[in-house]
Design a protein around this motif. Structure first.
Motif, mmCIF file in Angstrom:
data_model
loop_
_atom_site.group_PDB
_atom_site.id
_atom_site.type_symbol
_atom_site.label_atom_id
_atom_site.label_comp_id
_atom_site.label_asym_id
_atom_site.label_seq_id
_atom_site.Cartn_x
_atom_site.Cartn_y
_atom_site.Cartn_z
ATOM 1 N N ARG A 1 0.833 -1.208 0.000
ATOM 2 C CA ARG A 1 0.000 0.000 0.000
ATOM 3 C C ARG A 1 0.865 1.255 0.000
ATOM 4 N NH1 ARG A 1 -3.732 -0.075 4.941
ATOM 5 N NH2 ARG A 1 -4.462 1.869 3.981
ATOM 6 N N THR A 2 1.928 1.241 0.794
ATOM 7 C CA THR A 2 2.823 2.405 0.846
ATOM 8 C C THR A 2 3.475 2.648 -0.512
ATOM 9 O OG1 THR A 2 3.285 2.029 3.201
ATOM 10 C CG2 THR A 2 4.847 3.396 1.980
ATOM 11 N N ALA A 3 3.948 1.567 -1.156
ATOM 12 C CA ALA A 3 4.590 1.701 -2.472
ATOM 13 C C ALA A 3 3.596 2.213 -3.507
ATOM 14 C CB ALA A 3 5.171 0.359 -2.901
ATOM 15 N N ARG A 4 2.354 1.728 -3.432
ATOM 16 C CA ARG A 4 1.333 2.163 -4.389
ATOM 17 C C ARG A 4 1.027 3.652 -4.207
ATOM 18 N NH1 ARG A 4 -1.909 -1.521 -3.323
ATOM 19 N NH2 ARG A 4 -3.337 -0.447 -1.902
ATOM 20 N N LEU A 5 0.906 4.089 -2.961
ATOM 21 C CA LEU A 5 0.623 5.497 -2.706
ATOM 22 C C LEU A 5 1.821 6.381 -3.055
ATOM 23 C CD1 LEU A 5 -1.264 5.135 0.689
ATOM 24 C CD2 LEU A 5 -2.250 5.855 -1.498
ATOM 25 N N ALA A 6 3.024 5.889 -2.752
ATOM 26 C CA ALA A 6 4.226 6.667 -3.067
ATOM 27 C C ALA A 6 4.363 6.878 -4.570
ATOM 28 C CB ALA A 6 5.467 5.962 -2.519
ATOM 29 N N GLY A 7 3.827 5.932 -5.364
ATOM 30 C CA GLY A 7 3.866 6.074 -6.817
ATOM 31 C C GLY A 7 3.015 7.215 -7.328
ATOM 32 N N ARG A 8 2.153 7.766 -6.477
ATOM 33 C CA ARG A 8 1.313 8.890 -6.867
ATOM 34 C C ARG A 8 1.907 10.238 -6.462
ATOM 35 N NH1 ARG A 8 -4.658 6.711 -4.868
ATOM 36 N NH2 ARG A 8 -4.550 4.656 -5.860
ATOM 37 N N VAL A 9 3.054 10.209 -5.799
ATOM 38 C CA VAL A 9 3.695 11.438 -5.326
ATOM 39 C C VAL A 9 4.977 11.671 -6.120
ATOM 40 C CG1 VAL A 9 4.685 12.638 -3.337
ATOM 41 C CG2 VAL A 9 2.761 11.048 -3.017
ATOM 42 N N HIS A 10 5.123 12.884 -6.641
ATOM 43 C CA HIS A 10 6.320 13.211 -7.422
ATOM 44 C C HIS A 10 6.912 14.528 -6.914
ATOM 45 C CE1 HIS A 10 4.103 10.465 -10.034
ATOM 46 N NE2 HIS A 10 5.262 10.186 -10.611
ATOM 47 N N LEU A 11 8.203 14.667 -7.078
ATOM 48 C CA LEU A 11 8.911 15.888 -6.713
ATOM 49 C C LEU A 11 9.287 16.633 -7.988
ATOM 50 C CD1 LEU A 11 11.285 14.403 -3.986
ATOM 51 C CD2 LEU A 11 9.101 15.575 -3.636
ATOM 52 N N LEU A 12 8.966 17.906 -8.064
ATOM 53 C CA LEU A 12 9.299 18.724 -9.226
ATOM 54 C C LEU A 12 10.649 19.396 -8.979
ATOM 55 C CD1 LEU A 12 8.367 19.778 -11.974
ATOM 56 C CD2 LEU A 12 7.281 21.700 -10.773
ATOM 57 N N GLU A 13 11.639 19.023 -9.778
ATOM 58 C CA GLU A 13 12.990 19.532 -9.597
ATOM 59 C C GLU A 13 13.501 20.176 -10.875
ATOM 60 O OE1 GLU A 13 14.368 16.109 -6.354
ATOM 61 O OE2 GLU A 13 15.076 16.020 -8.441
ATOM 62 N N ALA A 14 14.486 21.052 -10.705
ATOM 63 C CA ALA A 14 15.072 21.718 -11.869
ATOM 64 C C ALA A 14 15.856 20.730 -12.727
ATOM 65 C CB ALA A 14 15.982 22.855 -11.405
ATOM 66 N N GLY A 15 16.445 19.737 -12.105
ATOM 67 C CA GLY A 15 17.175 18.713 -12.841
ATOM 68 C C GLY A 15 18.569 19.109 -13.253
ATOM 69 N N ASP A 16 19.061 20.254 -12.759
ATOM 70 C CA ASP A 16 20.398 20.704 -13.164
ATOM 71 C C ASP A 16 21.362 20.775 -11.988
ATOM 72 O OD1 ASP A 16 19.222 22.784 -11.821
ATOM 73 O OD2 ASP A 16 19.676 24.314 -13.331
ATOM 74 N N ARG A 17 21.016 20.138 -10.875
ATOM 75 C CA ARG A 17 21.876 20.188 -9.695
ATOM 76 C C ARG A 17 22.789 18.969 -9.646
ATOM 77 N NH1 ARG A 17 19.818 24.492 -9.704
ATOM 78 N NH2 ARG A 17 19.083 25.732 -7.951
ATOM 79 N N VAL A 18 24.054 19.221 -9.333
ATOM 80 C CA VAL A 18 25.005 18.139 -9.076
ATOM 81 C C VAL A 18 24.884 17.777 -7.601
ATOM 82 C CG1 VAL A 18 27.436 17.480 -9.042
ATOM 83 C CG2 VAL A 18 26.563 18.966 -10.859
ATOM 84 N N PRO A 19 24.682 16.513 -7.258
ATOM 85 C CA PRO A 19 24.523 16.144 -5.843
ATOM 86 C C PRO A 19 25.739 16.533 -5.013
ATOM 87 C CG PRO A 19 23.853 14.339 -7.271
ATOM 88 C CD PRO A 19 24.516 15.355 -8.152
ATOM 89 N N ALA A 20 25.489 16.982 -3.805
ATOM 90 C CA ALA A 20 26.580 17.321 -2.888
ATOM 91 C C ALA A 20 27.314 16.050 -2.481
ATOM 92 C CB ALA A 20 26.020 18.028 -1.656
ATOM 93 N N PRO A 21 28.625 16.098 -2.343
ATOM 94 C CA PRO A 21 29.386 14.895 -1.976
ATOM 95 C C PRO A 21 28.915 14.313 -0.645
ATOM 96 C CG PRO A 21 30.864 16.644 -2.703
ATOM 97 C CD PRO A 21 29.511 17.265 -2.559
ATOM 98 N N THR A 22 28.720 13.007 -0.610
ATOM 99 C CA THR A 22 28.254 12.372 0.627
ATOM 100 C C THR A 22 29.323 12.405 1.717
ATOM 101 O OG1 THR A 22 28.966 10.218 -0.224
ATOM 102 C CG2 THR A 22 26.678 10.841 -0.594
ATOM 103 N N ALA A 23 30.571 12.591 1.333
ATOM 104 C CA ALA A 23 31.642 12.659 2.329
ATOM 105 C C ALA A 23 31.445 13.835 3.286
ATOM 106 C CB ALA A 23 33.004 12.775 1.641
#
Length: 231
Positions: free
Chosen positions: A117-139
């Motif tokens: 049920r959680t996976a099914r509901l999570a499939g209905r939620v989306h995040l709107l992002e610019a798509g041009d960000r480089v992820p910050a280093p996990t270190a």
């Protein structure tokens, strides 16, 4: 007994028996389920980070580090969905790997029906992002957790690169941007470094000294700062 209650009970049974071992067959008899079901539950607990060890052989079995464990948390579907959404917002942050691990642990302690049920509901939620960000280093996250001084290569807003030695103090998240707040030894003061501009990170063995940071020292655009654990 449903699966969530059984997971709690399994942990408590192993904690009560520790350091002695309990076989999957004995645990299955105690809980009135099949050996295969118990083994599947134990694997789920291990994947959730519970320190359970298995020793093979006729006299082997399962044991747990009772000093380092608490019973697994029970989540409703709504709570699990909220946690999943919150963790997904960390996709560009230094904490993204820990967030993915945490999401797997939440799923591991849900009943099979609640997980679906959680996976099914999570499939209905989306995040709107610019798509041009480089992820910050996990270190950067690891250095903050361990309280270590960090050497890094940084590119400022004008494109100029420099080598910095910094003492991590915290983070500020603003949309898709994550800022490392740190004492910069080059500038001899508090600075905020945008995560996607950090080009390389090297954690040192030096412990960062304790410092206090004031909001007015932060040279970043922000609105109202809200603590993560605030009401």
């Amino acid at each position: 007994m449903n699966r969530t209650d059984r997971l709690y009970a399994l942990v408590e049974a192993l904690r009560a028996a520790a350091p002695e071992r309990r076989s999957a067959r004995r645990l299955a008899e105690d809980f009135g389920v099949s050996t295969r079901t118990v083994e599947r539950d134990l694997v789920s607990l291990q994947e959730a980070g519970v320190p359970i060890w298995a020793e093979p052989g006729r006299t082997g079995g399962y044991t747990i580090d009772a000093r380092a464990t608490l019973p697994p948390l029970g989540f409703t579907v709504e709570e699990a969905l909220a946690v999943a959404i919150g963790l997904a917002t960390l996709g560009n942050s230094p904490f993204r790997e820990a967030a993915r691990n945490a999401a797997r642990k939440v799923t591991a302690v849900l009943t099979e029906d609640d997980a679906r049920r959680t996976a099914r509901l999570a499939g209905r939620v989306h995040l709107l992002e610019a798509g041009d960000r480089v992820p910050a280093p996990t270190a950067l996250a690891a250095a903050l957790t361990r309280g270590r001084v960090v050497r890094m290569r940084y590119r400022d807003r004008a494109g100029a690169e420099s080598e910095r030695t910094v003492e991590p103090l915290g983070y500020i998240g603003k949309g898709e941007d994550w800022y490392l707040v740190a004492w910069c030894r080059l500038r001899d003061g508090v600075r905020a470094f945008r995560g996607d501009r950090v080009l390389a990170v090297e954690e040192t063995d030096e412990a960062a000294p304790p410092r206090v940071v004031r909001v007015e020292e932060l040279d970043i655009p922000h609105g109202v700062l809200r603590p993560v654990l605030g009401d």
